[in-house]
Design an enzyme around this catalytic site. Sequence first.
Site, PDB file in Angstrom:
ATOM      1  N   GLU A 189       0.820  -1.194  -0.022  1.00  0.00           N
ATOM      2  CA  GLU A 189      -0.069  -0.026  -0.022  1.00  0.00           C
ATOM      3  C   GLU A 189       0.961   1.152  -0.010  1.00  0.00           C
ATOM      4  O   GLU A 189       1.867   1.434   0.839  1.00  0.00           O
ATOM      5  CB  GLU A 189      -0.734   0.013   1.229  1.00  0.00           C
TER       6      GLU A 189
ATOM      7  N   ARG B  76       5.219 -13.533   9.289  1.00  0.00           N
ATOM      8  CA  ARG B  76       5.971 -12.329   9.051  1.00  0.00           C
ATOM      9  C   ARG B  76       7.640 -12.177   9.802  1.00  0.00           C
ATOM     10  O   ARG B  76       7.674 -12.828  10.735  1.00  0.00           O
ATOM     11  CB  ARG B  76       5.029 -11.030   9.540  1.00  0.00           C
TER      12      ARG B  76
ATOM     13  N   LYS C 285       4.579   0.724  10.661  1.00  0.00           N
ATOM     14  CA  LYS C 285       4.521   2.036   9.991  1.00  0.00           C
ATOM     15  C   LYS C 285       4.369   3.259  10.696  1.00  0.00           C
ATOM     16  O   LYS C 285       4.899   4.317  10.658  1.00  0.00           O
ATOM     17  CB  LYS C 285       3.972   1.829   8.623  1.00  0.00           C
TER      18      LYS C 285
HETATM   19  P1  ATP Z   1      -0.222  -1.731   6.700  1.00  0.00           P
HETATM   20  O1  ATP Z   1      -1.146  -2.545   5.784  1.00  0.00           O
HETATM   21  O2  ATP Z   1      -0.500  -1.732   8.037  1.00  0.00           O
HETATM   22  O3  ATP Z   1      -0.150  -0.341   6.194  1.00  0.00           O
HETATM   23  P2  ATP Z   1       1.984  -3.357   5.972  1.00  0.00           P
HETATM   24  O4  ATP Z   1       3.295  -3.633   6.552  1.00  0.00           O
HETATM   25  O5  ATP Z   1       0.878  -4.590   5.812  1.00  0.00           O
HETATM   26  O6  ATP Z   1       1.166  -2.300   6.665  1.00  0.00           O
HETATM   27  P3  ATP Z   1       1.583  -3.291   3.116  1.00  0.00           P
HETATM   28  O7  ATP Z   1       2.062  -2.331   2.262  1.00  0.00           O
HETATM   29  O8  ATP Z   1       0.157  -3.804   3.332  1.00  0.00           O
HETATM   30  O9  ATP Z   1       2.174  -2.758   4.447  1.00  0.00           O
HETATM   31  O10 ATP Z   1       2.502  -4.566   2.802  1.00  0.00           O
HETATM   32  C1  ATP Z   1       2.983  -5.107   1.580  1.00  0.00           C
HETATM   33  C2  ATP Z   1       2.984  -6.523   1.729  1.00  0.00           C
HETATM   34  O11 ATP Z   1       4.352  -6.666   2.689  1.00  0.00           O
HETATM   35  C3  ATP Z   1       2.128  -7.341   2.285  1.00  0.00           C
HETATM   36  O12 ATP Z   1       1.738  -8.616   1.513  1.00  0.00           O
HETATM   37  C4  ATP Z   1       2.366  -7.824   3.521  1.00  0.00           C
HETATM   38  O13 ATP Z   1       2.148  -9.116   4.051  1.00  0.00           O
HETATM   39  C5  ATP Z   1       3.964  -7.828   3.524  1.00  0.00           C
HETATM   40  N1  ATP Z   1       4.649  -7.578   4.836  1.00  0.00           N
HETATM   41  C6  ATP Z   1       4.416  -6.449   5.768  1.00  0.00           C
HETATM   42  N2  ATP Z   1       5.106  -6.706   6.742  1.00  0.00           N
HETATM   43  C7  ATP Z   1       5.809  -7.792   6.832  1.00  0.00           C
HETATM   44  C8  ATP Z   1       6.744  -8.476   7.603  1.00  0.00           C
HETATM   45  N3  ATP Z   1       7.199  -8.041   8.764  1.00  0.00           N
HETATM   46  N4  ATP Z   1       7.036  -9.587   7.182  1.00  0.00           N
HETATM   47  C9  ATP Z   1       6.831 -10.054   5.821  1.00  0.00           C
HETATM   48  N5  ATP Z   1       6.139  -9.361   5.097  1.00  0.00           N
HETATM   49  C10 ATP Z   1       5.364  -8.328   5.344  1.00  0.00           C
END
Ligand code: ATP
Length: 625
Positions: free
Chosen positions: A60, A303, A313
């Site tokens: 995102e 994760r 974030k």
């Molecule tokens: P948010 O959705 O709360 O803004 P987010 O960390 O999930 O934060 P995204 O941009 O939605 O951010 O994440 C993009 C991809 O990265 C998603 O597929 C998510 O599952 C993956 N991702 C995010 N954080 C991790 C992590 N710590 N380890 C592995 N994959 C991750």
Amino acid sequence: MTELPSDNAIDTPTDGAEGAGGAPERSRHFIEQLIDEHIAQGRWGTAGDPTVVKTRFPPEPNGFLHVGHAKSIWLNFSLAEQYGGSCNLRFDDTNPLKEDDLFVRSIVNDVRWLGFRWDGCDETGADPLAGVKFASDYFRRMHDWAIELIEKGLAYVDEQSSEDVRKQRGTLTEPGQASPFRDRKPEESRERFEAMVRGDVPDGGAVLRAKIDMASPNMNLRDPVMYRVLNAPHHRTGSDWHVYPMYDWAHGLEDSIEGVTNSICTLEFEAHRPLYDWFIDAINRGRSDPEKIHHPQQTEFARLSLSYTHMSKRYMRQLVEEGRVSGWDDPRMVTVAGMRRRGVTPEALRAMCAEGGATKFNALVDFGRLENAVRDDLNKRAPRRMCVIRPLKVTITNWGEYGDAGRVEMMTAVNNPEDEGAGTREVPFGGTLYIERDDFMEDAPKKFFRLKPGGEVRLRYGYWITCHEVVKDGAGEVVELKCTYDPQTKGGDAPPADAEGNVRKVKGTLHWVEASTAAPVEVRLFDRLYTAERPGKATGDHLDDLNPDSLEIVEGALLEPNWRTTEVERSSGTGAFADGIERFQFERQGYFCVDPDSKDGLLVFNRTVTLKDSWAKAAKGEGGR
Ligand code: ATP
Ligand code: MG
């Protein structure tokens, strides 16, 4: 806090060098095994067939990427690569309130820097957005499918307040209650939905909900919201839309549209999988086989959580906004941009991700793994240089006895002991030098093999010197050492044996610079941003665990003059970093890179990592820190 240089640390292998000499062996992780099964069943295609594995990385655009995202990027792109499939870079831009083009650009840049290429990517980088997909490009199709669901009686417009909708959801132990709008006629829902889409409904005035099961033990299936009204412009679609799809409705459809075979996500989405499956089945209900939309397989993995960091974030934004770090790319941040500025290599990041593989269990990965991956890579590829971080003046009192007192002699230094082809360089040596302040001790214990009064040490690639006088200022601070050198030890070699056949030995080898030619530099010594393994665990506030000593700026460090990476080094692979960042090993100090704050007259170097892990020693109670 910097670690003390050890007595003869120059050529000792770094902690990270253990196990070097090829990629670490690892067993195939569960997603690879799953794909192998799919191939055996002929589910999507056979190995090498471009349809066999289609993955995507779906960020995102609401912040900078961090090391957790790097893990997901590695997983998605390397699976596609491994099986001859492809991976999309797709922005999940369904929430216009938090998103920004700035983030789109930084994310595209970060994925490219990590060394991955998405389907349709412009190899030259001239068109950075070539091939990049956006969920917003599918808004029309999603809208049409929503209409289909309304007409099939599988979705309805609920005009209650969001508060009432929430109250009716029930709890884990109690079923939810049906909305009074649940059984309204499809025509009525359609008319209301069209009004929402036109912009005739105020924000929060109505939602479109899927009609599933208000008593489901899975809360995600209790008539989840598909669309909300948001009369706000979007960074890509402008004012075209007044409704925006919810993540749960949109995400699986985006994957379906792109023909994604393996929708890889983190474990917390496991309970959402039945919903994604329901949405696709609902769209396909009543359709003939060729009209059915593609149904991806969602697979969840644990994760990445790294100790001494926080991957949220929201917390990162707080650190930036409150000025507790210098920005998203502060070298102490585990954002991709921060790690890049710190000097971490993409190769090291990829190696760390590969080492951990993919698992089903959430675990805390030790921050030291990232540091060791960096050491492993830089040990092989970083050119060696000598830099004295806290200088102490050394005058060679007998320098004039063997030639012109003002002369400098050139000494030959090895550029990288791990890479013979990297060659050598010439380093000036003269009558006034600087050594590291910590490398001298006046009342030294017996085991102190660095310089002490009356003691002798080897200056790396230079001469052996013996200290015969300590000069102090009025405050009793040591400001200069007077030493003699042995002209028979040029290059650091032992002098010839004496008449009885005894060979003199020294135990300590120090780095040094020559005073008149050294380049003054600023050195930024970084330590972990937090002092706790899980920041915020004890008090609930991550700020309580911020490390007050995570940045030490040292001005007046001195670097040998011919420090720039040479062509000979580069052509042999040493110092040949694809991102153009100049990285070095400062002997006995650690790995450093040139910071973009450097300008003519003021060079700034960031310490990427020390040579050894001082935290590991502290954990074992050996007082390493
Ligand atoms: P948010 O959705 O709360 O803004 P987010 O960390 O999930 O934060 P995204 O941009 O939605 O951010 O994440 C993009 C991809 O990265 C998603 O597929 C998510 O599952 C993956 N991702 C995010 N954080 C991790 C992590 N710590 N380890 C592995 N994959 C991750
Ligand atoms: Mg997310």
